[in-house]
Every structure is written in structure tokens, then in C-alpha cells.
Design a protein around this motif. Sequence first.
Motif, PDB file in Angstrom:
ATOM      1  N   GLY A 278       0.802  -1.221   0.000  1.00  0.00           N
ATOM      2  CA  GLY A 278       0.000   0.000   0.000  1.00  0.00           C
ATOM      3  C   GLY A 278       0.832   1.267   0.000  1.00  0.00           C
ATOM      4  O   GLY A 278       0.314   2.351   0.298  1.00  0.00           O
ATOM      5  N   ALA A 279       2.122   1.160  -0.380  1.00  0.00           N
ATOM      6  CA  ALA A 279       2.995   2.341  -0.372  1.00  0.00           C
ATOM      7  C   ALA A 279       2.755   3.244  -1.563  1.00  0.00           C
ATOM      8  O   ALA A 279       3.139   4.421  -1.551  1.00  0.00           O
ATOM      9  N   GLY A 280       2.113   2.736  -2.627  1.00  0.00           N
ATOM     10  CA  GLY A 280       1.912   3.546  -3.812  1.00  0.00           C
ATOM     11  C   GLY A 280       3.244   3.831  -4.501  1.00  0.00           C
ATOM     12  O   GLY A 280       4.186   3.033  -4.435  1.00  0.00           O
ATOM     13  N   ASP A 281       3.322   4.974  -5.169  1.00  0.00           N
ATOM     14  CA  ASP A 281       4.550   5.346  -5.889  1.00  0.00           C
ATOM     15  C   ASP A 281       5.548   5.972  -4.910  1.00  0.00           C
ATOM     16  O   ASP A 281       5.872   7.159  -4.994  1.00  0.00           O
ATOM     17  N   ARG A 282       6.024   5.158  -4.004  1.00  0.00           N
ATOM     18  CA  ARG A 282       6.953   5.634  -2.977  1.00  0.00           C
ATOM     19  C   ARG A 282       8.004   4.562  -2.708  1.00  0.00           C
ATOM     20  O   ARG A 282       7.804   3.392  -3.004  1.00  0.00           O
ATOM     21  N   ALA A 283       9.122   4.993  -2.114  1.00  0.00           N
ATOM     22  CA  ALA A 283      10.210   4.065  -1.785  1.00  0.00           C
ATOM     23  C   ALA A 283      10.799   4.453  -0.445  1.00  0.00           C
ATOM     24  O   ALA A 283      10.705   5.613  -0.003  1.00  0.00           O
ATOM     25  N   SER A 284      11.419   3.479   0.209  1.00  0.00           N
ATOM     26  CA  SER A 284      12.043   3.749   1.516  1.00  0.00           C
ATOM     27  C   SER A 284      13.333   4.521   1.366  1.00  0.00           C
ATOM     28  O   SER A 284      13.603   5.466   2.112  1.00  0.00           O
ATOM     29  N   ILE A 285      14.160   4.118   0.410  1.00  0.00           N
ATOM     30  CA  ILE A 285      15.458   4.769   0.207  1.00  0.00           C
ATOM     31  C   ILE A 285      15.792   4.808  -1.281  1.00  0.00           C
ATOM     32  O   ILE A 285      15.168   4.107  -2.086  1.00  0.00           O
ATOM     33  N   ILE A 286      16.781   5.621  -1.609  1.00  0.00           N
ATOM     34  CA  ILE A 286      17.446   5.555  -2.901  1.00  0.00           C
ATOM     35  C   ILE A 286      18.842   4.992  -2.621  1.00  0.00           C
ATOM     36  O   ILE A 286      19.644   5.610  -1.922  1.00  0.00           O
ATOM     37  N   PHE A 287      19.088   3.816  -3.136  1.00  0.00           N
ATOM     38  CA  PHE A 287      20.349   3.099  -2.925  1.00  0.00           C
ATOM     39  C   PHE A 287      21.360   3.593  -3.960  1.00  0.00           C
ATOM     40  O   PHE A 287      21.112   3.496  -5.159  1.00  0.00           O
ATOM     41  N   VAL A 288      22.517   4.101  -3.489  1.00  0.00           N
ATOM     42  CA  VAL A 288      23.480   4.754  -4.384  1.00  0.00           C
ATOM     43  C   VAL A 288      24.845   4.073  -4.283  1.00  0.00           C
ATOM     44  O   VAL A 288      25.360   3.861  -3.180  1.00  0.00           O
TER      45      VAL A 288
END
Length: 299
Positions: A278-288
Motif C-alpha cells: 500500500g505504499a503507492g509510488d513511494r520508496a524507503s530509500i534511494i540506494f546509491v
Amino acid sequence: TLVDTSVRLDGVNLPSNLLSDLAGKSFVFPVNRVRHRDLLAEHGFECYRGVNRLLRSTMCRMLTMLNYLKMAYRNLMRHRRRSALSALALAVALALLLFMAAFFKGEMRSSMEDTLRLSTGHLQVRDADYDPDKSSVAWQYLIENPSRVTGQISSLAPVKFATPRLFASGIVSSGRDSAGVQVIGVDPASQANAPYREGLIAGEFLTADDRNGILIGYPLAETMGLSVGSSLNLLVNTAEGQVDEQPFVVRGIFSTGSSNYDKGIVLLPLAKAQTFSGAGDRASIIFVILHDRDQADSV
């Protein structure tokens, strides 16, 4: 020639007959209190200073060290077999110490590189209030429109690649067996998945449009008796604070070389993980990942 130092120079002019008697002779004065050197120089004597205390002390130490070296050399040559065995033992011990130091240094570097490639990356971009220990998918802790943010980060010269990831806590169950896991939603096309893709020991990697496939670690598969094609149920906490459960099929089994890590995570395609939680168009982190990790501070 060393003249009796009882001859005293009082600072007065020396008689000419005394000067002729003293010609060609040398004088040693313990202390230069009455300017003896200046007085003798006025009457044509060549004056010079003797060896100072510091130089004399240094020479004594050098001679002492030279004597010690001579004694050591004689002792070594007196018992050549014993000396050779002692030297061999020291060489072997030193070689073992160097080997162990290099081995542990390599292990530490390898562990650090594995941690960087698998979980932390060189950099992470996340919400200021996000707590990675809780793996919450509540909207207020997530990055909105992560593809746009990822594109901006990837355009930086020091960045090798960047990818969004979504973390959620869950429970895997199959029959009577169950285990707590961390669910990671990944972009299957990203280079950041290389450790998992290269570590596949069975099956195939996920695809972006896969809606019921899941990737699990070898220790988890072994513990729960799962193989490629097996079915399992995955329960996760959703963004609304509810619990949702869905069935999945094991698409592949991977091994990164760290059993503790492999038995505690499962991978889903990012789109499926966003919908499921249910997060939708979202993310926890951007992994770099950077070209050079030493540039992390400047980036």
C-alpha cells in the motif's frame, strides 16, 4: 707537543723570548676564561677548538656499538647451526604473522564491500524521519516519486548507479513452518541487484511485471524445505497499519555468501512490493553506488 698547563696567560703581552720558545708547540686549556685563544692568535699562533662533548659522546657510543656488533658476530659464528635454526624460526614466525595480518585485512575489506553492495550502498537518500530499523511503509516516512529522485541522483558524475528500494517487515510461511523476514522491493533491471543475480543457484531472477514471483535465500529455502516452483504465503504490514497476506511462487534461490543475511530477506519486484504494502509510488530509500567510495563526503 703537550705543554704543562701551569703556564698561565694573564691577558698581558707575552715577552718575545717566551714566544720564540713556544713556537711550534700546542696548548690545551681546560676552560677559556681569559680569552687564551684570542691572546695567542694576536701573537701568530694558530688556534683551534678540540672535540666538543657532544661529538666525543657520539664517538664513544659508536665505538661501544661497534664492540657489541663484534661480540654478537663472534657469538653467532661460534654456534652456526644454532644461529641458523634461530634465524629460520624467526623467519617462519614473521612470515606467518604477515600472512595472518593480510588474511584478516582481506576478510575485513571483503565483508565491508559485501555490506556496501548488499544493504547500505555508498550513500542512501531517505526521509529525515525514516527509521531503517522499523521498516515502516507509512507514507510520511517514504520518498515520493522515487524514479524522479533516482534520475536526478544518477545524473551526478561520481554516481555509478542509483535505484529505489522499498523495505517492509513480513512473515513467510509454508505448511507448519514460518519465519520472520525483511521484504525488499527492488527494480529488477538495476545493476544494484548484481550480488543477487550473480548469486542465483537455482531458478531465475525476477522481472518487473512479475506479480506473484518471489526470490528467497538458500538458508531460508533449506530451513523451510522450499525449492524453485514452491508456493509460500507472505504476510506484511501495510501503509495503513493493517496486515495483508498473499501467496507467492519461488522464482529463484540465491546465495550471497552470508547465511545470516540470506535467511532473513526476500525480494519482490518494486511495483509488486508497492502495491502489496500500500505504499503507492513511494520508496524507503534511494540506494546509491559511487565510482569511488572516497567521494561519498563530497557527493
